[in-house]
Design a protein around this motif. Structure first.
Motif, PDB file in Angstrom:
ATOM      1  N   ILE A   8       0.825  -1.207   0.000  1.00 17.95           N
ATOM      2  CA  ILE A   8       0.000   0.000   0.000  1.00 17.95           C
ATOM      3  C   ILE A   8       0.860   1.258   0.000  1.00 17.95           C
ATOM      4  O   ILE A   8       0.653   2.167  -0.792  1.00 17.95           O
ATOM      5  N   THR A   9       1.863   1.305   0.889  1.00 18.66           N
ATOM      6  CA  THR A   9       2.593   2.555   1.071  1.00 18.66           C
ATOM      7  C   THR A   9       3.578   2.811  -0.064  1.00 18.66           C
ATOM      8  O   THR A   9       3.670   3.933  -0.564  1.00 18.66           O
ATOM      9  N   LEU A  27      -8.289  -1.630  -4.995  1.00 20.32           N
ATOM     10  CA  LEU A  27      -8.287  -3.068  -4.776  1.00 20.32           C
ATOM     11  C   LEU A  27      -7.131  -3.475  -3.878  1.00 20.32           C
ATOM     12  O   LEU A  27      -7.285  -4.331  -3.007  1.00 20.32           O
ATOM     13  N   ALA A  28      -5.967  -2.826  -4.120  1.00 24.04           N
ATOM     14  CA  ALA A  28      -4.794  -3.178  -3.306  1.00 24.04           C
ATOM     15  C   ALA A  28      -5.087  -2.948  -1.831  1.00 24.04           C
ATOM     16  O   ALA A  28      -4.800  -3.797  -0.983  1.00 24.04           O
ATOM     17  N   GLY A  43      -8.953   9.696   0.544  1.00 21.59           N
ATOM     18  CA  GLY A  43      -8.849   8.258   0.694  1.00 21.59           C
ATOM     19  C   GLY A  43      -9.042   7.515  -0.609  1.00 21.59           C
ATOM     20  O   GLY A  43      -9.496   8.064  -1.604  1.00 21.59           O
ATOM     21  N   PRO A  44      -8.693   6.222  -0.612  1.00 23.08           N
ATOM     22  CA  PRO A  44      -8.799   5.449  -1.847  1.00 23.08           C
ATOM     23  C   PRO A  44     -10.223   5.090  -2.237  1.00 23.08           C
ATOM     24  O   PRO A  44     -10.450   4.618  -3.337  1.00 23.08           O
ATOM     25  N   PHE A  45     -11.201   5.287  -1.367  1.00 22.99           N
ATOM     26  CA  PHE A  45     -12.556   4.866  -1.705  1.00 22.99           C
ATOM     27  C   PHE A  45     -13.490   6.052  -1.859  1.00 22.99           C
ATOM     28  O   PHE A  45     -14.701   5.935  -1.714  1.00 22.99           O
ATOM     29  N   ARG A  46     -12.909   7.238  -2.164  1.00 25.35           N
ATOM     30  CA  ARG A  46     -13.762   8.420  -2.244  1.00 25.35           C
ATOM     31  C   ARG A  46     -14.757   8.294  -3.390  1.00 25.35           C
ATOM     32  O   ARG A  46     -14.434   7.802  -4.467  1.00 25.35           O
ATOM     33  N   ALA A 106     -17.831  -1.650  -2.308  1.00 28.68           N
ATOM     34  CA  ALA A 106     -18.291  -1.404  -3.673  1.00 28.68           C
ATOM     35  C   ALA A 106     -17.140  -1.471  -4.665  1.00 28.68           C
ATOM     36  O   ALA A 106     -17.344  -1.783  -5.842  1.00 28.68           O
ATOM     37  N   ALA A 107     -15.912  -1.198  -4.202  1.00 30.56           N
ATOM     38  CA  ALA A 107     -14.758  -1.288  -5.102  1.00 30.56           C
ATOM     39  C   ALA A 107     -14.627  -2.701  -5.657  1.00 30.56           C
ATOM     40  O   ALA A 107     -14.356  -2.912  -6.841  1.00 30.56           O
TER      41      ALA A 107
END
Lengths: 560, 168
Positions: free
Chosen positions: A97-98, A152-153, A468-471, A478-479
């Motif tokens: 992730i990082t 997804l990651a 964030g990654p899910f904005r 849902a991703a």
């Protein structure tokens, strides 16, 4: 000389008979394997003797075990085990992730003042420490090159980490339970401990002394079960005991309720830093009542669970629904502060509980004496810290790294404090059963509670719009469902879609899995019970045969 | 070839313990025995709590002095190449302090004392030895015969294969 030759010839005859049936090739193979095994073990032993630092804390743990017994040692082994969870989590979060995020990082405009280390806000808000900084884009270094889907990651890394944790915990619990409760005799029997544990290879004087100390401590621990005296109390004494129990329970439940409402009101009124202090402070004052370890643990656990429950409710229901800009980062910051304050209180607890208590016990009030190492409270502290870390992984991926550092420091602090300030426990517990109990506590309520919180966050809550990654999505999950929808258009990936639809999202599959699991457990249990009965019958048979043989020998045959 | 080298190396060790007594030439089969005091000072044996018993079990005259043949025997049984059955026989001999072919309660008490450096009280020792006999005595005669010992060893298979050996 003749006797020795006789023994050797007999043995060799037996062996050649046996190997004649099996064939000589097999012996060559087994010999080769045996030789490689022995040389590997010799290599490992010499490494451990000369380079003991190769295994983290191996020598320290042996010394602690020899001096203070296996019950205190079980605390340190538990700490080391939890540390490995955090190291694993930090490594996979950092790699998956990082590191990709560093490639697509936005510049940080805030300035760094030292206060961020305490509050977690400020400069840290725009770093990889928190969820809010991560991008929702698909990262690719070159045009039409390999791309990396951050959404997804993120969700898969966290999900797979928790699945692995769950499996490891289940497995360790099952193994530990099996070993310590179902078949205690065959594994750590006294006979094998006495006659089969001495390693004739060991030639180092210090190692030999340590091993002897360890063995004598273990023997003393094994004997405490025998020494339990049956105490016959009179009716009035029993009544007093029951009343004391009830009083202690009522007091601790009352304090739990008071603490929870205090934490709740402080959180609602946004007195952030003070929330953390209140939570930690209330945890530490509760009646010490009676010495029964399990009761003490249960009361303490109820208090801790209620506080974490209140905090989770506050975070998930109030912070998440509020219109603040980046609620996940806010929760991450809260958890960061809680962990930091808990760490400070742990060190302070060690200072006051052990160091000052020893000073008081040896100078001012000599009747108190030197303190004992409070295993129960320390283990619960560890479990509390680990629960917070697990909750925080979703909101702050690098939190396990911070917890790693804190565990390292706690280990050395506790070790020094133990050696200097504490005496070996007077009541020795069977450490193996205690380890099983700690693991059970870690699993349920800790991991199960964390999984429920994560499940609610991922499935029900709407991620914040701007960070964030899910904005922009309706939920974090849902991703995954959107990805599956994209995959449906590719014929090559139809099997993934099939697995998703029929195994992961279908309730029937999990129902069938649970039924199979229960059936297998029941079968194994019945097999074990059957084998136990069989062993008992066979042992009786041996005794009968030998006594009837000696009866026939002495009463019937010899007089004739 | 390896056996020859091992014996050669063992002879070197045997010789260096008492260079004036042990001859370099063994073709005439000289009758030389080294006393127990010299043997138990070897680095492999020095820290072992059972060193006297080990040397006594391999000694022909029962007093603990080893001839070169006995010396080689000792290292060969306690090597990785010796068969398990042979090792079991000698392990039983070592733990049998009063050489009555049974590991009785007194033998177990002596073993426990050696293993724990006499840190336990007499009451604790008696309790542990009673428990051991209860657990391992299959035929109910109050002491461990060789069959009981073998049965117990089979539950701890690592002992004979990895722990019951020396490395030269």
């Amino acid at each position: 000389m003749k006797k020795k030759r006789e023994i050797r010839n007999n043995v060799l005859k037996e062996i050649t008979e046996k190997s004649g049936r099996r064939g000589t090739q097999l012996d060559c193979c087994t010999q080769c394997l045996r030789r490689t095994e022995v040389s590997f073990r010799r290599f490992r032993n010499s490494l451990s003797e000369h380079f003991h630092q190769l295994w983290l804390w191996h020598k320290t743990l042996k010394i602690i075990g020899g001096e203070f017994g296996t019950s205190v040692l079980s605390y340190f082994i538990f700490l080391k085990w939890l540390l490995s969870f955090n190291i694993f989590s930090f490594l996979i979060n950092f790699s998956f992730i990082t590191v990709p995020q560093f490639i697509a990082a936005e510049p940080n405009n805030l300035s760094f003042t030292g206060l961020e280390l305490l509050t977690g806000a400020g400069y840290f808000q725009q770093t990889v420490l928190y969820y809010g900084f991560y991008t929702n884009a698909t990262i690719s270094k070159t045009e039409n090159g390999a791309s990396y889907n951050m959404q997804l990651a993120y969700i898969f890394t966290v999900g797979i980490y928790f699945v692995i944790c769950l499996l490891i915990l289940l497995f360790s619990m099952a193994k530990s339970f099996c070993r310590n409760f179902i078949s205690p005799q065959t594994y750590s029997g006294n006979a094998s401990k006495l006659l089969c544990t001495w390693d004739f290879n060991v030639t180092n004087e210090k190692a030999v002394k340590l091993k002897q100390k360890n063995l004598s401590t273990q023997v003393k621990e094994g004997l405490t079960d025998v020494h339990k005296e049956v105490q016959n109390f009179s009716v009035t004494e029993r009544l007093v005991h029951i009343l004391l129990h009830l009083g202690a329970w009522a007091a601790s439940l009352g304090i739990a309720v008071a603490a929870c409402s205090g934490v709740y009101f402080l959180s609602i009124n946004n007195l952030e830093v003070r929330t953390d202090f209140a939570a930690c402070f209330w945890r530490r004052i509760f009646p010490h009542g009676l010495q029964l370890l399990v009761l003490f643990l249960c009361r303490n656990i109820i208090l801790k669970i209620s506080i974490i429950g209140i905090l989770c409710y506050y975070w998930l229901d109030i912070v998440a629904e509020s219109k603040s800009q980046c609620w996940e980062t806010l929760i991450g910051q809260d958890i960061y502060r809680l962990i930091l304050v808990d760490f400070i209180f742990c060190l302070l607890g060690s200072f006051f509980g052990e160091f000052l208590r020893r000073i008081i016990g040896t100078t001012v009030c000599v009747s108190l004496g030197v303190p004992e190492f409070d295993i129960a409270r320390n283990v619960l502290d560890l479990i509390y810290a680990q629960t917070l870390t697990w909750i925080g992984i979703l909101f702050s991926p690098l939190l396990p790294g911070i917890q790693m550092i804190s565990f390292f420091i706690v280990f050395y602090t506790k070790k020094v404090s133990l050696m200097k300030n504490c005496q070996p426990p007077r009541q020795v517990w069977r450490a193996a059963q205690m380890t099983t109990f700690f693991m059970f506590l870690l699993f349920f309520p800790s991991l199960i509670g964390v999984l429920s919180v994560i499940a609610v966050t991922v499935w029900r809550l709407k991620p914040s719009e701007e960070c964030g990654p899910f904005r922009g999505l309706s939920s974090m999950f849902a991703a995954v469902s959107e990805w599956i929808k994209i995959l449906e258009n590719y014929t090559g990936s139809k099997w993934v879609v099939w697995i998703y639809n029929n195994l992961i999202t279908s309730e029937l599959f999990f129902f069938i899995l649970s039924i199979i699991f229960l059936i297998i457990t029941y079968l194994y249990w019945q097999i074990i019970e059957g084998r136990k009965t069989m062993v008992k019958l066979l042992r009786n048979q041996i005794v009968n045969v030998s006594s009837s043989f000696s009866f026939i020998l002495f009463k019937v045959w010899l007089p004739c | 070839m390896t056996v020859f080298l091992l014996v050669y190396r063992l002879h070197g060790r045997y010789h260096e313990m008492a260079p004036n007594v042990v001859p370099m030439d063994y073709t005439k089969d000289p009758d030389v025995k080294l006393p127990m005091q010299l043997i138990i000072n070897m680095p492999e044996l020095k820290e072992n709590p059972f060193k006297e018993r080990i040397v006594e079990s391999f000694s022909e005259d029962g007093e603990g002095s080893l001839s070169f043949n006995d010396f080689v025997d000792m290292f060969s049984v306690l090597s990785e190449m010796a068969p398990r059955e042979l090792k079991a026989i000698y392990a039983f001999k070592i733990y049998d302090f009063n050489t009555d072919n049974f590991i009785c309660k007194a033998d177990l008490e002596k073993t426990l004392n050696k293993l724990t450096r006499e840190e336990l009280t007499a009451e604790e020792i008696t309790l542990v030895c009673e428990k051991v006999i209860e657990e391992a005595d299959m035929d109910g005669d109050g002491k461990l015969g060789f069959a009981d010992f073998e049965n117990m060893i089979s539950k701890a298979p690592d002992f004979l294969s990895f722990s019951f050996m020396f490395h030269i």
